[in-house]
Write a protein that holds these residues in place. Structure first.
Motif, short mmCIF file in Angstrom:
data_model
loop_
_atom_site.label_atom_id
_atom_site.label_comp_id
_atom_site.label_asym_id
_atom_site.label_seq_id
_atom_site.Cartn_x
_atom_site.Cartn_y
_atom_site.Cartn_z
N TYR A 70 3.60 10.80 10.69
CA TYR A 70 3.29 11.17 9.31
C TYR A 70 3.14 9.93 8.43
O TYR A 70 2.33 9.89 7.51
CB TYR A 70 4.40 12.07 8.77
CG TYR A 70 4.10 12.66 7.41
CD1 TYR A 70 3.14 13.65 7.27
CD2 TYR A 70 4.79 12.22 6.28
CE1 TYR A 70 2.86 14.19 6.03
CE2 TYR A 70 4.51 12.76 5.03
CZ TYR A 70 3.55 13.74 4.90
OH TYR A 70 3.27 14.28 3.68
N ASP A 92 6.49 14.20 11.96
CA ASP A 92 6.61 15.66 11.90
C ASP A 92 6.88 16.18 13.30
O ASP A 92 6.07 15.97 14.20
CB ASP A 92 5.29 16.28 11.40
CG ASP A 92 5.11 16.15 9.89
OD1 ASP A 92 6.09 15.80 9.21
OD2 ASP A 92 3.99 16.39 9.42
N LEU A 93 8.01 16.85 13.50
CA LEU A 93 8.29 17.44 14.81
C LEU A 93 7.26 18.53 15.10
O LEU A 93 6.85 19.27 14.20
CB LEU A 93 9.71 18.03 14.83
CG LEU A 93 10.84 17.00 14.66
CD1 LEU A 93 12.17 17.70 14.45
CD2 LEU A 93 10.89 16.06 15.85
N GLY A 98 10.90 20.10 10.86
CA GLY A 98 11.53 18.97 10.20
C GLY A 98 10.90 17.66 10.62
O GLY A 98 9.94 17.64 11.40
N ARG A 99 11.45 16.60 10.05
CA ARG A 99 10.91 15.27 10.33
C ARG A 99 12.02 14.36 10.85
O ARG A 99 13.18 14.51 10.46
CB ARG A 99 10.33 14.64 9.06
CG ARG A 99 9.07 15.32 8.58
CD ARG A 99 8.59 14.69 7.28
NE ARG A 99 7.37 15.37 6.84
CZ ARG A 99 7.06 15.56 5.56
NH1 ARG A 99 7.86 15.13 4.61
NH2 ARG A 99 5.94 16.18 5.25
#
Lengths: 138, 391
Positions: A70, A92-93, A98-99
């Motif tokens: 990201y 970004d997963l 989530g990140r």
């Protein structure tokens, strides 16, 4: 991937019940998030309570090791734990929940492109403790 | 707003390094200047509101000040809420006055970050859990610069901005600081200087960054009735907005939050414009809380003066300079005024009050009547916007 050796005396809260399993997962090369049995919300980072319904009837779920870059930065400011410079990626997963912000290994700054696929890898930084890093997906 | 509240006095010390002066010493200096400016006596202080004393931590600093000043206020509080603490102190004063509990309050803050180095704890094991209580992201838990660098890199990707555009904002701030006697950094700089300054976390360099420094500032807040009696040039609090975007710092919970547009800034500004019954373009001069130069581009866009990426050409055109369409940070901003973080909202407020009174000297914006103060906590996650006006 055993070559990453941050200067570590941390974290001190490995026994925190909300996150203990997460750290144990890293030892086993697994990346865990939490899922709420009451409302079905899956969330990362792991915490004690579901951010959606605030319940604490939670279970652990294993995520894939995939994500998308990201943003990134080359860190040149000295900290107590990691040798500089290192590349820090915000990812970004792939599950979209989530990140993660982690060190990028095996890539140079000029090879990085926002939006490129990346993968979580693991590094043993101490006998009882592992960290996650990210690498450019091949 | 039902009854109006005014800012009637301002005082501050020059931002810098004060290794041999206590916080109370700096605070008293700023307070005396503010009381003189407001033309009131210390005995008239009914409310006392301040920002955190991070080393004290038990909330006794207002008590100490009361003893040192021999005053007996009816109300007092130490307000802690990250970078917006100073702005919230003013809000507490305003609320108590609007409720009719008091007619006059003194808001102050003193910060000796450069001399004490509390923020350095962010890089230590002791302070590492501050930003994320359970600290699962160690590579990003050691301070604010990497976080803002990630934001800046993404902004460049989304808008086509180059590092030179961030540098333009830093240079604009520096040119403004040359005429601010309270500013810490008053050596002229060029875009080239910024570009050649030490790289911290790409694309952020040393001259793109605000220095944590020592400072102290105070503002006197009064009911309209009292203001009209004692003050020739009251500046009224006309609008107010605050919003939190539910991220503590870098948004890691979910993937849907931007790090180049911050909804907290947008919503806080929207509410402030609404409560002040004005349109964004009616603002004559603004202070925005930008700890790093890339935020100088994002915040005015989020407030609504420019479209996404619009600040790139705005900076090239000089739209935000003193003579421009919307002059921003005419006092030097955080980058060049210096950044005693908890006290910065007071310095911002003072800058706008001076502009609206026509006392901004060489940086005076002609005919400024409406001003905006923005401050934030976290990584622009918790934003507060105040609208001030002369009539």
């Amino acid at each position: 991937m055993g070559s990453e050796k941050p200067n570590f005396l941390w974290p001190t809260n490995l026994n925190c019940t909300a996150t203990k399993r997460f750290w144990e997962g890293l030892r086993r090369r697994q990346f865990w998030a939490r899922r709420c049995r009451d409302c079905d919300e899956t969330f990362f980072p792991p915490r004690s309570h579901c951010p959606h319904c605030l319940g604490n009837n939670l279970e652990w779920v294993e995520l894939s090791d995939r994500g998308t870059l990201y943003s990134w930065t080359e860190v040149n400011i000295a900290g107590p734990r990691f040798d500089i410079p290192y590349l820090l990626g915000l990812v970004d997963l792939s599950e979209g929940i989530g990140r993660i912000a982690a060190k990028i290994v095996g890539a140079e700054a000029h090879q990085l492109k926002i939006g490129m696929p990346v993968r979580i890898i693991y590094a043993d930084v101490r006998g009882d403790f592992s960290l996650y890093c990210i690498t450019v997906d091949q | 707003m039902k009854s109006r509240v005014a800012i009637i006095g301002c005082g501050a010390v020059k931002i810098g390094r004060y290794p041999d002066r206590a916080e109370s010493d700096l605070a008293l200096e700023a307070i005396r200047l503010a009381l003189e400016d407001a033309n009131i006596s210390k005995e008239q202080i009914e409310g006392l509101f301040t920002t955190p004393d991070l080393l004290g931590n038990v909330g006794l600093q207002t008590s100490l000040l009361c003893e040192y000043m021999r005053i007996t206020p009816k109300l007092m509080a130490e307000i802690s809420c990250g970078g917006i603490a100073g702005g919230l102190a003013i809000r507490c004063a305003m609320n108590e006055i609007m409720l009719g509990n008091i007619d006059l309050a003194l808001c102050y803050g003193a910060e000796r970050e450069a001399s004490i180095g509390w923020f350095k704890k962010f890089g230590s094991d002791e302070g590492s859990t501050m930003l994320e209580p359970i600290a699962l992201q160690p590579y990003a838990s050691h301070g604010t610069i990497p976080a803002y660098a990630l934001s800046a890199c993404r902004y460049m990707h989304e808008t086509g901005a180059r590092e030179e555009h961030f540098a333009l904002a830093a240079v604009r701030n520096r040119m403004n600081a040359l005429n601010n006697p309270l500013a810490a950094f008053t050596m002229p700089i060029t875009v080239e200087d910024v570009m050649n300054s030490r790289r911290l976390c790409s694309p952020i360099k040393l001259l793109d960054s605000a220095a944590s420094l020592d400072g102290a500032a105070a503002v006197v807040v009064a009911s309209e009735k009292l203001a009209e009696k004692v003050c020739g040039k009251p500046v009224y609090i006309a609008g107010w907005g605050q919003y939190h975007d539910n991220s503590c710092f870098i948004p890691t919970d979910r993937c849907d939050k931007s790090i180049t547009n911050f909804i907290a800034t947008h919503r806080a500004a929207e509410e402030a414009f609404k409560t002040a019954s004005i349109a964004p373009k009616e603002v004559d001069v603004a202070e925005v809380y930008a700890p790093f130069s890339p935020c100088e581009l994002m915040i005015p866009e989020d407030i609504g003066w420019f479209n996404k990426g619009g600040m790139v050409t705005a900076l090239e055109r000089g739209d935000t300079e003193v003579e421009g369409k919307i002059p921003i940070n005419t006092d030097g901003g955080l980058l060049s005024r210096g950044h005693p973080w908890a006290v910065t909202p007071f310095y911002e407020t003072i800058a706008i009050v001076k502009q609206l009174r026509g006392e901004a000297g060489k940086n005076q914006v002609d005919g400024a009547k409406i001003g905006l103060v923005h401050c934030e906590g976290g990584m622009l996650n918790n934003s507060l916007v105040i609208i001030l006006r002369t009539d």
